[in-house]
Each structure stands twice: as structure tokens, then as C-alpha cells.
Design a protein around this motif. Structure first.
Motif, mmCIF file in Angstrom:
data_model
loop_
_atom_site.group_PDB
_atom_site.id
_atom_site.type_symbol
_atom_site.label_atom_id
_atom_site.label_comp_id
_atom_site.label_asym_id
_atom_site.label_seq_id
_atom_site.Cartn_x
_atom_site.Cartn_y
_atom_site.Cartn_z
ATOM 1 N N HIS A 51 0.797 -1.228 0.000
ATOM 2 C CA HIS A 51 0.000 0.000 0.000
ATOM 3 C C HIS A 51 0.830 1.280 0.000
ATOM 4 O O HIS A 51 0.260 2.363 0.094
ATOM 5 C CB HIS A 51 -0.933 0.011 1.219
ATOM 6 N N GLY A 52 2.164 1.182 -0.060
ATOM 7 C CA GLY A 52 2.981 2.384 -0.023
ATOM 8 C C GLY A 52 3.334 2.791 1.396
ATOM 9 O O GLY A 52 3.019 2.089 2.363
ATOM 10 N N LEU A 53 3.947 3.942 1.553
ATOM 11 C CA LEU A 53 4.498 4.360 2.846
ATOM 12 C C LEU A 53 3.445 4.896 3.805
ATOM 13 O O LEU A 53 3.514 4.677 5.017
ATOM 14 C CB LEU A 53 5.573 5.430 2.611
ATOM 15 N N ARG A 54 2.443 5.596 3.297
ATOM 16 C CA ARG A 54 1.482 6.293 4.159
ATOM 17 C C ARG A 54 0.666 5.309 5.009
ATOM 18 O O ARG A 54 0.468 5.535 6.216
ATOM 19 C CB ARG A 54 0.546 7.151 3.304
ATOM 20 N N THR A 55 0.202 4.234 4.421
ATOM 21 C CA THR A 55 -0.677 3.307 5.139
ATOM 22 C C THR A 55 -0.007 2.675 6.354
ATOM 23 O O THR A 55 -0.584 2.686 7.455
ATOM 24 C CB THR A 55 -1.206 2.224 4.189
ATOM 25 N N PRO A 56 1.204 2.103 6.243
ATOM 26 C CA PRO A 56 1.810 1.521 7.444
ATOM 27 C C PRO A 56 2.146 2.550 8.515
ATOM 28 O O PRO A 56 2.107 2.233 9.711
ATOM 29 C CB PRO A 56 3.081 0.842 6.904
ATOM 30 N N LEU A 57 2.464 3.788 8.119
ATOM 31 C CA LEU A 57 2.745 4.814 9.122
ATOM 32 C C LEU A 57 1.494 5.160 9.917
ATOM 33 O O LEU A 57 1.545 5.313 11.146
ATOM 34 C CB LEU A 57 3.308 6.069 8.445
ATOM 35 N N LEU A 58 0.365 5.292 9.233
ATOM 36 C CA LEU A 58 -0.883 5.585 9.930
ATOM 37 C C LEU A 58 -1.368 4.375 10.725
ATOM 38 O O LEU A 58 -1.870 4.513 11.844
ATOM 39 C CB LEU A 58 -1.946 6.027 8.930
ATOM 40 N N ALA A 59 -1.223 3.195 10.150
ATOM 41 C CA ALA A 59 -1.669 1.988 10.838
ATOM 42 C C ALA A 59 -0.893 1.764 12.127
ATOM 43 O O ALA A 59 -1.431 1.226 13.100
ATOM 44 C CB ALA A 59 -1.509 0.777 9.916
#
Length: 208
Positions: A34-42
Motif C-alpha cells: 500500500h505504499g508508505l502512508r498506510t503503514p505509518l498511519l496503521a
């Protein structure tokens, strides 16, 4: 808190943050998909779980540092032994990553946050970090402020580790089945934790 204590705590703590485990595996997998943004928010779910665990550990460990020198020594040995044990386990662990594992239930960001929280809150290694590792660095005369500072540093370094693993996922999505980079992460993290386990054995009890 003495500067020398922080200089020992920060690298030892970051080695723990970078240790390859189920949450960091999740960051890599989400990054690849999903790219970088999703794991950072998750990862918000993981940080919430760790914050709760730090608070619980702080409430239960106050008596340890105000007890006898023998009690402190027992806790110190337990913390050092844990680091060495975990380091050896990581060194011996196979560096394999399954990128075809099922997605978490649901497709929204909330489901990823929930999975991060549940994986973190159920990880016994994290509980040992806060109850056996943190007390080695707590200043008994400033228990609450020093425990809070250590907790804040841990969470900040955890966020850095999350970003690094997530970014690695975005860059390694095509070769994750081979996981050669993870093998080196295992070696470096394992060796570093064993080394700091030895340093902790030589650590002295902070002055009251």
C-alpha cells in the motif's frame, strides 16, 4: 537523568525497536502492498498499545527501584539475560517473509490499526522490555519523570523503526521472498542486543 545513562539507553533501545518481529513484519508487508502512508498511519495502533503497556509497567515497577540493592541486581540480570536471549533468538531465526499472507479482515485503515494494536498488545517480548529492560535506566529518585522520558524516547524510536521498515517494504516489494536484507537486519540487531546485554550486566544502580 544522567547523560551517560541516555547514551547507553538510546542505542540499546533502538536495537530493540529495530528487532525483526511481527509488528515490523506487518510494516514491511503493508509498505509493499500500500505504499508508505498506510503503514505509518496503521502504526498508531501499535503506539497506543505500547503507551498503555509502558503506563502499566511504570505503575507496577516503582517498588523494585526503591527496594534493596539485591532486588535491583536481580532485575538487572533479568534484563541483561533477556537481551542476550532475544539477540541469540534473532540471530538463529530464518529471514523469511511471506508476502502472500492474507490481508487483515476488512479493507480500511481502521482494520490495519486494529491489527497493529492486537499484535503489539499480545507480544510478550514487549512486556518484558518495559518491565525488565526499562528499570535498568530509571533514576530511583526521579522515578516517574525518568520512566516517562524513557517511554517517550522508546515511542519516538519505534516510530523511526516503523518508517524504516515501511520504506524497506516499498523498495523491496519485488524481492521480499528472498529477504536477504532482513537476514542482515537479524544479524545486526541480534549482535547489538547481545553486546548491550553485556553492558547492562556492568551497569550500576542509579544514585538515589
Amino acid at each position: 537523568m544522567p547523560l551517560e545513562t541516555l547514551l547507553l539507553f538510546v542505542p540499546a533501545c533502538f536495537a530493540l525497536n529495530m528487532a525483526f518481529g511481527p509488528n515490523n513484519l506487518l510494516s514491511i508487508t503493508l509498505g509493499a502492498r500500500h505504499g508508505l502512508r498506510t503503514p505509518l498511519l496503521a502504526a498508531t495502533g501499535r503506539l497506543v498499545a505500547f503507551t498503555l503497556m509502558i503506563a502499566i509497567a511504570a505503575l507496577g515497577m516503582g517498588a523494585v527501584l526503591t527496594a534493596s540493592e539485591l532486588a535491583f541486581t536481580v532485575v538487572k540480570i533479568a534484563g541483561a539475560a533477556y537481551l542476550v536471549w532475544l539477540g541469540i533468538k534473532i540471530l538463529r531465526a530464518p529471514a523469511t517473509v511471506a508476502v502472500d499472507q492474507p490481508e487483515p479482515a476488512g479493507r480500511g485503515l481502521a482494520s490495519f490499526m486494529r491489527q497493529e494494536f492486537l499484535v503489539a498488545i499480545g507480544n510478550p517480548k514487549a512486556i518484558l522490555i518495559f518491565t525488565a529492560f526499562f528499570p535498568q535506566f530509571v533514576v530511583a529518585g526521579h522515578y516517574w519523570s525518568s520512566f516517562a522520558l524513557l517511554g517517550a524516547i522508546f515511542l519516538a524510536l519505534e516510530l523511526v523503526a516503523i518508517a524504516l521498515y515501511a520504506y524497506a517494504g516499498t523498495r523491496l516489494s519485488g524481492v521480499m521472498r528472498h529477504a536477504r536484507g532482513l537476514r542482515w537486519i537479524n544479524r545486526i540487531s541480534g549482535a547489538t542486543m547481545i553486546a548491550f546485554g553485556g553492558l547492562l550486566m556492568a551497569a550500576r544502580r542509579p544514585a538515589m
